[in-house]
Write a protein that holds these residues in place. Sequence first.
Motif, PDB file in Angstrom:
ATOM      1  N   GLY A  88       7.238  53.671  -3.251  1.00  0.00           N
ATOM      2  CA  GLY A  88       7.193  53.610  -1.799  1.00  0.00           C
ATOM      3  C   GLY A  88       7.825  52.337  -1.266  1.00  0.00           C
ATOM      4  N   VAL A  89       7.601  51.231  -1.959  1.00  0.00           N
ATOM      5  CA  VAL A  89       8.217  49.961  -1.575  1.00  0.00           C
ATOM      6  C   VAL A  89       9.726  50.054  -1.745  1.00  0.00           C
ATOM      7  CG1 VAL A  89       8.435  47.524  -2.201  1.00  0.00           C
ATOM      8  CG2 VAL A  89       6.173  48.576  -2.076  1.00  0.00           C
ATOM      9  N   LYS A  90      10.151  50.650  -2.836  1.00  0.00           N
ATOM     10  CA  LYS A  90      11.578  50.792  -3.137  1.00  0.00           C
ATOM     11  C   LYS A  90      12.297  51.634  -2.083  1.00  0.00           C
ATOM     12  CE  LYS A  90      14.224  52.261  -7.182  1.00  0.00           C
ATOM     13  NZ  LYS A  90      14.046  52.816  -8.524  1.00  0.00           N
ATOM     14  N   LYS A  91      11.607  52.659  -1.570  1.00  0.00           N
ATOM     15  CA  LYS A  91      12.193  53.536  -0.553  1.00  0.00           C
ATOM     16  C   LYS A  91      12.065  52.950   0.855  1.00  0.00           C
ATOM     17  CE  LYS A  91      11.425  57.765  -3.127  1.00  0.00           C
ATOM     18  NZ  LYS A  91      10.697  59.036  -3.209  1.00  0.00           N
ATOM     19  N   GLY A  92      11.267  51.901   1.014  1.00  0.00           N
ATOM     20  CA  GLY A  92      11.115  51.273   2.322  1.00  0.00           C
ATOM     21  C   GLY A  92       9.968  51.810   3.145  1.00  0.00           C
ATOM     22  N   VAL A  93       9.123  52.637   2.567  1.00  0.00           N
ATOM     23  CA  VAL A  93       7.990  53.206   3.286  1.00  0.00           C
ATOM     24  C   VAL A  93       6.858  52.187   3.403  1.00  0.00           C
ATOM     25  CG1 VAL A  93       6.285  55.069   3.273  1.00  0.00           C
ATOM     26  CG2 VAL A  93       8.603  55.509   2.490  1.00  0.00           C
ATOM     27  N   CYS A  99       1.451  47.301  -0.484  1.00  0.00           N
ATOM     28  CA  CYS A  99       1.348  47.902  -1.808  1.00  0.00           C
ATOM     29  C   CYS A  99       0.264  47.206  -2.627  1.00  0.00           C
ATOM     30  CB  CYS A  99       2.699  47.817  -2.523  1.00  0.00           C
ATOM     31  SG  CYS A  99       2.669  48.232  -4.265  1.00  0.00           S
ATOM     32  N   HIS A 100       0.300  45.876  -2.660  1.00  0.00           N
ATOM     33  CA  HIS A 100      -0.697  45.122  -3.419  1.00  0.00           C
ATOM     34  C   HIS A 100      -2.093  45.287  -2.833  1.00  0.00           C
ATOM     35  CE1 HIS A 100       2.106  43.346  -6.152  1.00  0.00           C
ATOM     36  NE2 HIS A 100       2.834  42.839  -5.165  1.00  0.00           N
ATOM     37  N   LYS A 101      -2.178  45.335  -1.493  1.00  0.00           N
ATOM     38  CA  LYS A 101      -3.469  45.506  -0.826  1.00  0.00           C
ATOM     39  C   LYS A 101      -4.093  46.855  -1.191  1.00  0.00           C
ATOM     40  CE  LYS A 101      -5.404  45.846   3.809  1.00  0.00           C
ATOM     41  NZ  LYS A 101      -5.070  45.929   5.221  1.00  0.00           N
ATOM     42  N   ARG A 102      -3.304  47.912  -1.150  1.00  0.00           N
ATOM     43  CA  ARG A 102      -3.814  49.246  -1.491  1.00  0.00           C
ATOM     44  C   ARG A 102      -4.236  49.330  -2.952  1.00  0.00           C
ATOM     45  NH1 ARG A 102      -0.336  53.998   1.459  1.00  0.00           N
ATOM     46  NH2 ARG A 102      -0.594  53.228   3.581  1.00  0.00           N
ATOM     47  N   PHE A 103      -3.425  48.743  -3.835  1.00  0.00           N
ATOM     48  CA  PHE A 103      -3.763  48.806  -5.257  1.00  0.00           C
ATOM     49  C   PHE A 103      -5.047  48.031  -5.549  1.00  0.00           C
ATOM     50  CE2 PHE A 103      -3.627  47.248  -9.619  1.00  0.00           C
ATOM     51  CZ  PHE A 103      -3.609  48.460 -10.280  1.00  0.00           C
ATOM     52  N   HIS A 104      -5.195  46.838  -4.986  1.00  0.00           N
ATOM     53  CA  HIS A 104      -6.401  46.047  -5.240  1.00  0.00           C
ATOM     54  C   HIS A 104      -7.632  46.699  -4.618  1.00  0.00           C
ATOM     55  CE1 HIS A 104      -4.579  42.872  -7.465  1.00  0.00           C
ATOM     56  NE2 HIS A 104      -3.665  42.675  -6.522  1.00  0.00           N
TER      57      HIS A 104
END
Length: 112
Positions: A88-93, A99-104
Amino acid sequence: MSVKIRLKRIGKKHKPIYHIVVADSRSPRDGKFIEKLGTYNPHTDPPSIVLKMEDAVSWLMKGAQPTNTVRSILSKNGVLLKKHLLEGVKKGVLTDEECHKRFHGWYKKYKI
Protein backbone atom coordinates in the motif's frame (compact mmCIF):
# COMPACT_ATOMS: atom_id res chain seq x y z
CA MET A 1 13.81 -19.58 -11.38
CA SER A 2 10.88 -20.04 -9.01
CA VAL A 3 11.65 -19.42 -5.34
CA LYS A 4 9.62 -20.96 -2.50
CA ILE A 5 9.53 -20.32 1.22
CA ARG A 6 9.09 -23.75 2.75
CA LEU A 7 9.92 -26.03 5.67
CA LYS A 8 13.11 -28.09 5.89
CA ARG A 9 12.81 -31.02 8.28
CA ILE A 10 15.48 -31.61 10.91
CA GLY A 11 15.45 -33.40 14.27
CA LYS A 12 15.06 -36.98 15.43
CA LYS A 13 12.73 -39.65 14.16
CA HIS A 14 9.14 -38.94 15.33
CA LYS A 15 10.29 -35.57 16.78
CA PRO A 16 10.70 -33.24 13.83
CA ILE A 17 11.76 -29.63 14.05
CA TYR A 18 11.64 -27.49 10.94
CA HIS A 19 13.74 -24.70 9.53
CA ILE A 20 11.84 -22.10 7.51
CA VAL A 21 13.98 -21.61 4.41
CA VAL A 22 13.98 -19.88 1.04
CA ALA A 23 14.83 -22.42 -1.66
CA ASP A 24 14.66 -22.99 -5.38
CA SER A 25 11.47 -24.93 -6.12
CA ARG A 26 13.49 -27.61 -7.96
CA SER A 27 15.71 -28.47 -4.98
CA PRO A 28 14.69 -31.37 -2.68
CA ARG A 29 12.89 -30.77 0.64
CA ASP A 30 15.96 -31.25 2.84
CA GLY A 31 18.48 -30.17 0.21
CA LYS A 32 20.18 -26.95 -0.78
CA PHE A 33 18.56 -23.65 0.20
CA ILE A 34 19.23 -19.96 -0.33
CA GLU A 35 18.59 -18.51 3.14
CA LYS A 36 17.30 -19.65 6.53
CA LEU A 37 14.51 -17.40 7.86
CA GLY A 38 13.73 -19.13 11.15
CA THR A 39 12.63 -22.27 12.97
CA TYR A 40 9.32 -23.94 13.79
CA ASN A 41 8.90 -26.47 16.61
CA PRO A 42 5.44 -28.08 16.63
CA HIS A 43 6.09 -30.10 19.82
CA THR A 44 5.92 -27.24 22.29
CA ASP A 45 2.60 -25.95 23.55
CA PRO A 46 1.92 -23.54 21.83
CA PRO A 47 4.22 -24.32 18.88
CA SER A 48 7.32 -22.13 19.02
CA ILE A 49 8.22 -20.01 16.03
CA VAL A 50 11.40 -17.97 15.67
CA LEU A 51 11.36 -15.85 12.53
CA LYS A 52 13.39 -13.05 10.94
CA MET A 53 10.44 -10.87 9.99
CA GLU A 54 12.27 -8.29 7.86
CA ASP A 55 13.98 -10.99 5.78
CA ALA A 56 10.69 -12.83 5.26
CA VAL A 57 8.94 -9.64 4.13
CA SER A 58 11.84 -8.88 1.81
CA TRP A 59 11.60 -12.28 0.11
CA LEU A 60 7.82 -12.00 -0.23
CA MET A 61 8.19 -8.56 -1.83
CA LYS A 62 10.66 -10.06 -4.31
CA GLY A 63 8.06 -12.65 -5.33
CA ALA A 64 8.88 -15.78 -3.31
CA GLN A 65 5.84 -18.05 -2.90
CA PRO A 66 5.21 -19.62 0.55
CA THR A 67 3.83 -23.15 0.85
CA ASN A 68 0.45 -23.56 2.58
CA THR A 69 1.94 -24.41 5.99
CA VAL A 70 4.47 -21.59 5.84
CA ARG A 71 1.74 -19.18 4.69
CA SER A 72 -0.22 -19.94 7.87
CA ILE A 73 2.91 -19.48 10.03
CA LEU A 74 3.69 -16.15 8.35
CA SER A 75 0.08 -15.03 8.72
CA LYS A 76 0.03 -15.75 12.46
CA ASN A 77 3.23 -13.74 12.92
CA GLY A 78 1.99 -10.74 10.94
CA VAL A 79 4.44 -11.06 8.04
CA LEU A 80 1.69 -11.18 5.40
CA LEU A 81 -0.02 -8.14 6.98
CA LYS A 82 3.23 -6.20 6.93
CA LYS A 83 3.78 -7.13 3.26
CA HIS A 84 0.24 -6.00 2.44
CA LEU A 85 0.74 -2.66 4.19
CA LEU A 86 4.11 -2.09 2.49
CA GLU A 87 2.51 -2.72 -0.90
CA GLY A 88 0.00 0.00 0.00
CA VAL A 89 2.88 2.36 0.76
CA LYS A 90 4.53 1.43 -2.53
CA LYS A 91 1.33 2.22 -4.46
CA GLY A 92 0.84 5.51 -2.60
CA VAL A 93 -2.34 4.54 -0.76
CA LEU A 94 -0.72 4.70 2.70
CA THR A 95 2.06 6.73 4.21
CA ASP A 96 5.00 5.02 5.87
CA GLU A 97 3.94 6.34 9.29
CA GLU A 98 0.39 5.06 8.87
CA CYS A 99 1.74 1.67 7.81
CA HIS A 100 3.83 1.36 10.97
CA LYS A 101 0.95 2.62 13.14
CA ARG A 102 -1.46 0.01 11.75
CA PHE A 103 1.05 -2.81 12.09
CA HIS A 104 1.95 -1.95 15.69
CA GLY A 105 -1.75 -1.66 16.55
CA TRP A 106 -2.32 -5.18 15.22
CA TYR A 107 0.82 -6.46 16.96
CA LYS A 108 -0.25 -5.10 20.35
CA LYS A 109 -3.73 -6.55 19.97
CA TYR A 110 -2.85 -10.09 18.79
CA LYS A 111 0.74 -10.75 19.93
CA ILE A 112 0.69 -10.63 23.71
